[in-house]
Design an enzyme around this catalytic site. Structure first.
Site, PDB file in Angstrom:
ATOM      1  N   ASP A 142       1.253  -1.252  -0.632  1.00 31.01           N
ATOM      2  CA  ASP A 142       0.153  -0.373   0.373  1.00 31.01           C
ATOM      3  C   ASP A 142       1.034   1.119  -0.125  1.00 31.01           C
ATOM      4  O   ASP A 142       0.526   1.978   0.900  1.00 31.01           O
ATOM      5  CB  ASP A 142      -1.105  -0.106   1.007  1.00 31.01           C
ATOM      6  CG  ASP A 142      -1.883  -1.832   1.336  1.00 31.01           C
ATOM      7  OD1 ASP A 142      -2.670  -1.335  -0.177  1.00 31.01           O
ATOM      8  OD2 ASP A 142      -2.186  -1.497   2.309  1.00 31.01           O
ATOM      9  N   LYS A 150       2.345   2.629  -4.573  1.00 33.78           N
ATOM     10  CA  LYS A 150       2.447   1.788  -6.407  1.00 33.78           C
ATOM     11  C   LYS A 150       1.185   1.942  -7.617  1.00 33.78           C
ATOM     12  O   LYS A 150       1.865   2.490  -8.384  1.00 33.78           O
ATOM     13  CB  LYS A 150       2.771   0.028  -6.171  1.00 33.78           C
ATOM     14  CG  LYS A 150       3.555  -0.697  -5.268  1.00 33.78           C
ATOM     15  CD  LYS A 150       3.287  -1.755  -4.703  1.00 33.78           C
ATOM     16  CE  LYS A 150       2.006  -2.704  -4.250  1.00 33.78           C
ATOM     17  NZ  LYS A 150       2.271  -1.637  -2.795  1.00 33.78           N
ATOM     18  N   GLY A 179      -4.478  -4.325  -3.579  1.00 33.92           N
ATOM     19  CA  GLY A 179      -5.800  -2.718  -4.087  1.00 33.92           C
ATOM     20  C   GLY A 179      -4.996  -1.705  -4.927  1.00 33.92           C
ATOM     21  O   GLY A 179      -3.677  -0.912  -3.765  1.00 33.92           O
ATOM     22  N   HIS A 180      -4.715  -1.937  -5.873  1.00 32.75           N
ATOM     23  CA  HIS A 180      -3.486  -0.862  -6.709  1.00 32.75           C
ATOM     24  C   HIS A 180      -4.841   0.655  -6.504  1.00 32.75           C
ATOM     25  O   HIS A 180      -5.698   0.259  -7.720  1.00 32.75           O
ATOM     26  CB  HIS A 180      -2.874  -0.543  -7.381  1.00 32.75           C
ATOM     27  CG  HIS A 180      -2.048  -1.788  -6.993  1.00 32.75           C
ATOM     28  ND1 HIS A 180      -1.457  -2.705  -8.151  1.00 32.75           N
ATOM     29  CD2 HIS A 180      -1.827  -3.035  -6.256  1.00 32.75           C
ATOM     30  CE1 HIS A 180      -0.200  -3.250  -7.144  1.00 32.75           C
ATOM     31  NE2 HIS A 180      -0.394  -3.828  -6.055  1.00 32.75           N
ATOM     32  N   GLN A 228       1.716  -6.130  -3.316  1.00 27.82           N
ATOM     33  CA  GLN A 228       2.412  -6.578  -1.669  1.00 27.82           C
ATOM     34  C   GLN A 228       3.334  -5.612  -1.552  1.00 27.82           C
ATOM     35  O   GLN A 228       3.842  -4.329  -2.746  1.00 27.82           O
ATOM     36  CB  GLN A 228       2.025  -7.582  -1.319  1.00 27.82           C
ATOM     37  CG  GLN A 228       0.990  -8.508  -1.355  1.00 27.82           C
ATOM     38  CD  GLN A 228       0.165  -8.913  -2.520  1.00 27.82           C
ATOM     39  OE1 GLN A 228       1.284  -9.645  -3.839  1.00 27.82           O
ATOM     40  NE2 GLN A 228      -0.440  -8.498  -2.565  1.00 27.82           N
TER      41      GLN A 228
HETATM   42  P1  GDP Z   1      -0.501   0.286  -3.701  1.00 33.07           P
HETATM   43  O1  GDP Z   1      -1.354  -0.905  -2.995  1.00 33.07           O
HETATM   44  O2  GDP Z   1       0.737   0.225  -3.456  1.00 33.07           O
HETATM   45  O3  GDP Z   1      -1.064   0.272  -4.926  1.00 33.07           O
HETATM   46  O4  GDP Z   1      -1.719   1.476  -2.099  1.00 33.07           O
HETATM   47  P2  GDP Z   1      -3.058   1.618  -2.319  1.00 33.07           P
HETATM   48  O5  GDP Z   1      -3.794   2.116  -3.146  1.00 33.07           O
HETATM   49  O6  GDP Z   1      -3.523   0.148  -1.571  1.00 33.07           O
HETATM   50  O7  GDP Z   1      -2.478   2.657  -1.207  1.00 33.07           O
HETATM   51  C1  GDP Z   1      -2.728   4.334  -1.433  1.00 33.07           C
HETATM   52  C2  GDP Z   1      -3.289   4.523  -1.524  1.00 33.07           C
HETATM   53  O8  GDP Z   1      -2.513   6.664  -0.955  1.00 33.07           O
HETATM   54  C3  GDP Z   1      -4.763   4.975  -2.118  1.00 33.07           C
HETATM   55  O9  GDP Z   1      -5.508   5.714  -1.561  1.00 33.07           O
HETATM   56  C4  GDP Z   1      -3.751   6.623  -2.966  1.00 33.07           C
HETATM   57  O10 GDP Z   1      -5.077   7.325  -3.549  1.00 33.07           O
HETATM   58  C5  GDP Z   1      -3.447   7.026  -2.354  1.00 33.07           C
HETATM   59  N1  GDP Z   1      -1.826   7.756  -2.810  1.00 33.07           N
HETATM   60  C6  GDP Z   1      -0.703   7.187  -3.491  1.00 33.07           C
HETATM   61  N2  GDP Z   1      -0.440   8.458  -3.899  1.00 33.07           N
HETATM   62  C7  GDP Z   1      -0.289   9.438  -2.177  1.00 33.07           C
HETATM   63  C8  GDP Z   1       0.496  10.837  -1.909  1.00 33.07           C
HETATM   64  O11 GDP Z   1       1.328  11.150  -2.698  1.00 33.07           O
HETATM   65  N3  GDP Z   1      -0.586  11.303  -0.871  1.00 33.07           N
HETATM   66  C9  GDP Z   1      -1.623  11.301  -0.211  1.00 33.07           C
HETATM   67  N4  GDP Z   1      -2.616  11.725   0.111  1.00 33.07           N
HETATM   68  N5  GDP Z   1      -2.688  10.219  -1.181  1.00 33.07           N
HETATM   69  C10 GDP Z   1      -1.819   8.797  -2.065  1.00 33.07           C
HETATM   70  P1  IMO Z   2      -0.975  -4.336  -2.094  1.00 31.60           P
HETATM   71  O1  IMO Z   2      -0.670  -4.996  -3.710  1.00 31.60           O
HETATM   72  C1  IMO Z   2      -0.912  -4.566   2.158  1.00 31.60           C
HETATM   73  C2  IMO Z   2      -1.313  -8.718   3.397  1.00 31.60           C
HETATM   74  C3  IMO Z   2      -2.176  -8.666   4.091  1.00 31.60           C
HETATM   75  C4  IMO Z   2      -1.931 -10.147   5.792  1.00 31.60           C
HETATM   76  C5  IMO Z   2      -0.693 -10.613   4.762  1.00 31.60           C
HETATM   77  C6  IMO Z   2      -1.100 -12.213   3.923  1.00 31.60           C
HETATM   78  O2  IMO Z   2      -2.087  -3.477  -2.283  1.00 31.60           O
HETATM   79  O3  IMO Z   2       0.049  -2.987  -1.352  1.00 31.60           O
HETATM   80  P2  IMO Z   2      -2.892 -12.843   1.701  1.00 31.60           P
HETATM   81  O4  IMO Z   2      -4.018 -12.411   1.518  1.00 31.60           O
HETATM   82  O5  IMO Z   2      -1.916 -11.987   1.196  1.00 31.60           O
HETATM   83  O6  IMO Z   2      -2.260 -13.884   2.066  1.00 31.60           O
HETATM   84  O7  IMO Z   2      -2.636 -12.123   3.386  1.00 31.60           O
HETATM   85  O8  IMO Z   2      -0.507  -9.742   3.951  1.00 31.60           O
HETATM   86  N1  IMO Z   2      -0.697  -8.283   2.548  1.00 31.60           N
HETATM   87  C7  IMO Z   2      -1.724  -7.166   1.896  1.00 31.60           C
HETATM   88  N2  IMO Z   2      -0.954  -5.672   2.759  1.00 31.60           N
HETATM   89  N3  IMO Z   2      -0.794  -4.333   0.565  1.00 31.60           N
HETATM   90  C8  IMO Z   2      -1.528  -5.550  -0.291  1.00 31.60           C
HETATM   91  O9  IMO Z   2      -1.314  -5.588  -1.351  1.00 31.60           O
HETATM   92  C9  IMO Z   2      -1.488  -6.552   0.522  1.00 31.60           C
HETATM   93  N4  IMO Z   2      -1.678  -8.179   0.214  1.00 31.60           N
HETATM   94  C10 IMO Z   2      -2.068  -8.779   1.239  1.00 31.60           C
HETATM   95  O10 IMO Z   2      -2.889  -8.230   4.732  1.00 31.60           O
HETATM   96  O11 IMO Z   2      -1.137  -9.813   6.386  1.00 31.60           O
HETATM   97 MG    MG Z   3      -3.378  -1.942  -1.859  1.00 36.69          MG
END
Ligand code: GDP
Ligand code: IMO
Ligand code: MG
Length: 443
Positions: free
Chosen positions: A20, A23, A47-48, A235
């Site tokens: 999270d 990416k 979840g991207h 991840q």
């Molecule tokens: P990922 O799994 O690495 O793609 O990240 P996620 O989408 O799960 O979580 C990142 C969250 O931060 C999302 O809600 C993005 O919209 C938000 N985000 C990404 N870059 C920034 C930033 O520079 N500032 C803020 N405030 N939010 C950001």
């Molecule tokens: P993105 O790509 C954050 C965590 C879960 C749990 C552990 C194992 O959005 O960054 P799983 O369902 O993979 O067997 O769960 O890994 N986890 C993540 N945490 N971002 C993710 O993906 C994750 N994918 C799995 O919360 O602790």
């Molecule tokens: Mg994510």
């Protein structure tokens, strides 16, 4: 197969922490510079989030590159593919007006060697996660772990087999017999119906067929023809099955090595590695977290950063930036470039503690304990940097950042051993700045 010289380098981009990191946003920005974006590990546990001029997309299985006209998305062999989740995601994107098509020149291609997640994987995981006396990992309950278990056990179903009705029927019958028996004996779970499962998945297979190809050949041919590939990690490095905080990890190779095994493109064809790190740290689920904040400051970061799971909605645990962890992550991935996201979330902090070392048994060290219980004895050593107390939201030029924000970034660069190539100051595609050397490297 000849290996022509590449004009623009291919790159791996991955999460440098526990996932999270942002990416999705960064892959979307960089996809402008790449012909193909290829996912190499994980499944719909990811979840991207991508925000393009206020429009929000959350991608789980499909590489973020499909949002960019002219960029192809590839789901590599290292991914575990839930057919129903895949089709639902394709539908969601099509409903949003995106032309997500399979076929020879389509935007989206799925590896014929990717493993398939079936309902019994979820059944087993759910039962195991909630069984008394079992170690809870806090998984996303998508069946990821059991699907990788079957893969390594040489008992899995691959996408190529999903497309063959007779193999599919036999596989589902045998697997249901085995998994129903185990789940019932161990956890008292109600059995799944193989007949219904076969009908549902045979229908899904027909819809998936146009997307399926040998993606190792496709990617290598594309690179030979002078195209470049962005290998999209899911991840984060510390969730890697080998290098993460085991057993509180996911079940795939989320580190840079996973890009090689998860796509069939060898390391000499990949030019660089880009690690995405938040300006702080978050983690979802169970497991050690040395710099976790359990007071008001943590709540402030969660609120400002909207730190709730993109798919599950679970609140993310928040903590200060952990440099030993980042250095470790940079080491195991050979990270050359860092992208620092969510700088704007720190705008209201008066002071920002940064962990520069771990004190274990009175000695300061950089070594991450292999034994997860060893994390309990870590006392993080902090250096406190002054906050900038002004808005960085949406700033796109480095010189316009407050001097203290620049000092924070320079501290991270000096201490982490990787160059900062890009900085993110908000969730939208445009709230980004590319540093000169990085932009030149990407061509
Ligand atoms: P990922 O799994 O690495 O793609 O990240 P996620 O989408 O799960 O979580 C990142 C969250 O931060 C999302 O809600 C993005 O919209 C938000 N985000 C990404 N870059 C920034 C930033 O520079 N500032 C803020 N405030 N939010 C950001
Ligand atoms: P993105 O790509 C954050 C965590 C879960 C749990 C552990 C194992 O959005 O960054 P799983 O369902 O993979 O067997 O769960 O890994 N986890 C993540 N945490 N971002 C993710 O993906 C994750 N994918 C799995 O919360 O602790
Ligand atoms: Mg994510």
């Amino acid at each position: 197969m000849s290996q022509a010289k590449q004009s623009r380098p291919s790159a791996v981009i991955l999460g440098a922490q526990w996932g999270d990191e942002g990416k999705g946003k960064i892959v979307d920005v960089l996809s402008e510079k790449f012909d193909i974006v290829a996912r190499y590990a994980g499944g719909h546990n990811a979840g991207h989030t991508v925000i393009i001029h206020g429009r929000k997309f959350v991608l789980q299985l499909i590489p973020c590159g499909v949002l960019r006209p002219g960029c192809r998305g590839v789901i590599g062999n290292g991914v575990v593919l839930d057919p129903m989740a895949f089709l639902a995601e394709v539908k969601k994107l099509r409903d949003a007006g995106l032309p997500v098509e399979g076929g020879a020149n389509g935007q989206l291609v799925v590896s014929n060697r990717a493993q398939v997640i079936l309902p019994y994987h979820r059944m087993i995981e759910l039962a195991a996660e909630t069984a008394p006396g079992r170690q809870t990992i806090g998984t996303t309950r998508r069946g990821i772990g059991p699907a990788y278990e079957d893969k390594i056990h040489r008992n899995g179903l691959r996408v190529i087999d999903l497309l063959n009705p007779s193999i599919l029927r036999t596989h589902i019958n045998n697997a249901c017999h085995e998994k129903n028996t185990i789940a019932h004996a161990l956890f008292g779970t109600e059995p799944l119906d193989p007949k219904q499962m076969y009908e549902d998945y045979a229908r899904a297979a027909e819809q998936i067929a146009p997307f399926v190809a040998d993606t190792a050949v496709l990617l290598n041919d594309a690179i030979t023809a002078g195209q470049n590939v962005l290998f999209e990690g899911a991840q984060g490095a510390l969730l890697d099955i080998d290098h993460g905080t085991y057993p509180f990890v996911t079940s795939s190779s989320s580190t840079a090595g996973g890009a090689v095994t998860g796509t069939g493109v060898g390391p000499t064809r990949i030019g660089t590695v880009i690690g995405v790190t938040k300006a702080y740290v978050t983690r979802v689920g169970e497991g050690p977290f040395p710099t976790e904040i359990d007071d008001h400051a943590g709540e402030l970061l969660r609120a400002r950063g909207q730190e709730y799971g993109a798919v599950t909605g679970r609140p993310r645990r928040c903590g200060w930036l952990d440099l030993p962890l980042l250095r470790y992550s940079n080491m195991i991935n050979s990270t050359e470039w860092l992208v620092v996201t969510k700088m704007d979330v720190m705008d209201e902090c008066a002071e920002i503690p940064v962990c520069t070392g771990y004190k274990i048994d009175g000695k300061v060290t950089d070594v991450i304990p292999a034994d997860v219980r060893g994390f309990k004895s870590i006392q993080p050593v902090y250096t406190t940097l002054p906050g900038w107390k002004s808005s960085t939201e949406g700033i796109t030029e480095y010189d316009k950042l407050p001097k203290k924000a620049q000092a924070y970034l320079e501290f991270i660069e000096n201490e982490s051993g990787a160059k900062i190539g890009m900085i993110s100051t908000g969730p939208d595609r445009v709230q980004t700045m590319l540093q000169p050397g990085f932009a030149e490297m990407l061509g």
